[in-house]
Design a protein around this motif. Structure first.
Motif, PDB file in Angstrom:
ATOM      1  N   ASP A 243       0.878  -1.161   0.000  1.00  0.00           N
ATOM      2  CA  ASP A 243       0.000   0.000   0.000  1.00  0.00           C
ATOM      3  C   ASP A 243       0.920   1.216   0.000  1.00  0.00           C
ATOM      4  O   ASP A 243       1.411   1.625   1.058  1.00  0.00           O
ATOM      5  CB  ASP A 243      -0.907  -0.020   1.232  1.00  0.00           C
ATOM      6  N   ASN A 244       1.162   1.767  -1.167  1.00  0.00           N
ATOM      7  CA  ASN A 244       2.119   2.868  -1.267  1.00  0.00           C
ATOM      8  C   ASN A 244       1.631   4.119  -0.539  1.00  0.00           C
ATOM      9  O   ASN A 244       2.444   4.913  -0.059  1.00  0.00           O
ATOM     10  CB  ASN A 244       2.412   3.183  -2.730  1.00  0.00           C
ATOM     11  N   ALA A 245       0.337   4.278  -0.457  1.00  0.00           N
ATOM     12  CA  ALA A 245      -0.198   5.440   0.255  1.00  0.00           C
ATOM     13  C   ALA A 245       0.154   5.387   1.742  1.00  0.00           C
ATOM     14  O   ALA A 245       0.295   6.428   2.385  1.00  0.00           O
ATOM     15  CB  ALA A 245      -1.704   5.506   0.077  1.00  0.00           C
ATOM     16  N   LYS A 246       0.290   4.163   2.249  1.00  0.00           N
ATOM     17  CA  LYS A 246       0.632   3.983   3.658  1.00  0.00           C
ATOM     18  C   LYS A 246       2.107   3.649   3.847  1.00  0.00           C
ATOM     19  O   LYS A 246       2.548   3.387   4.969  1.00  0.00           O
ATOM     20  CB  LYS A 246      -0.218   2.867   4.272  1.00  0.00           C
ATOM     21  N   ASN A 247       2.868   3.613   2.743  1.00  0.00           N
ATOM     22  CA  ASN A 247       4.292   3.259   2.821  1.00  0.00           C
ATOM     23  C   ASN A 247       4.495   1.929   3.543  1.00  0.00           C
ATOM     24  O   ASN A 247       5.391   1.773   4.372  1.00  0.00           O
ATOM     25  CB  ASN A 247       5.091   4.350   3.538  1.00  0.00           C
ATOM     26  N   THR A 248       3.654   0.969   3.214  1.00  0.00           N
ATOM     27  CA  THR A 248       3.678  -0.304   3.926  1.00  0.00           C
ATOM     28  C   THR A 248       3.588  -1.469   2.947  1.00  0.00           C
ATOM     29  O   THR A 248       2.834  -1.406   1.970  1.00  0.00           O
ATOM     30  CB  THR A 248       2.517  -0.384   4.938  1.00  0.00           C
TER      31      THR A 248
END
Length: 124
Positions: free
Chosen positions: A72-77
């Protein structure tokens, strides 16, 4: 510089599931590829799987069909979903990241950034 923190490890019975998380901070994470490795007591750290920035995933044969890597790139995870766990999956699990092209995903030397690891214990 990228800092990685794994979480989600624990004790689970054989056949159970766990989801590990690898949270990144410090730089834009979306262009990095991320690998998952594990190290059992007395053994070398081994490649489990990896995910490119495109979302393409790769797995070692022993976990294929049971483990799934996602991001989840938006969450950097980045996540490692582990199903149908076996006692032989017991290990410290590490995530690692790098952004340089043309690197061999399975090689530990490929990755410049590593997390501290999280213990996964599967009881029989």
């Amino acid at each position: 510089q990228v800092q990685l923190v794994e979480s989600g490890g624990g004790l689970v019975q054989a056949g159970g599931s766990l989801r590990l998380s690898c949270a990144a901070s410090g730089r834009t994470f979306s262009s990095y590829f991320v690998g998952w490795f594990r190290q059992a007591p007395g053994k070398e750290r081994e490649f489990v799987g990896a995910i490119r920035w495109t979302g393409t995933t790769y797995y070692v044969g022993s976990v294929k069909g049971r483990f799934t890597i996602s991001r989840d790139n938006a969450k950097n995870t980045v996540y490692l979903q582990m199903n149908s766990l076996k006692p032989e999956d017991t290990a410290v699990y590490y995530c690692a990241a790098d952004s340089r092209y043309g690197r061999t995903l399975e090689a530990r030397s490929t990755y410049a950034y590593w997390g501290q690891g999280t213990q996964v214990t599967v009881s029989s």
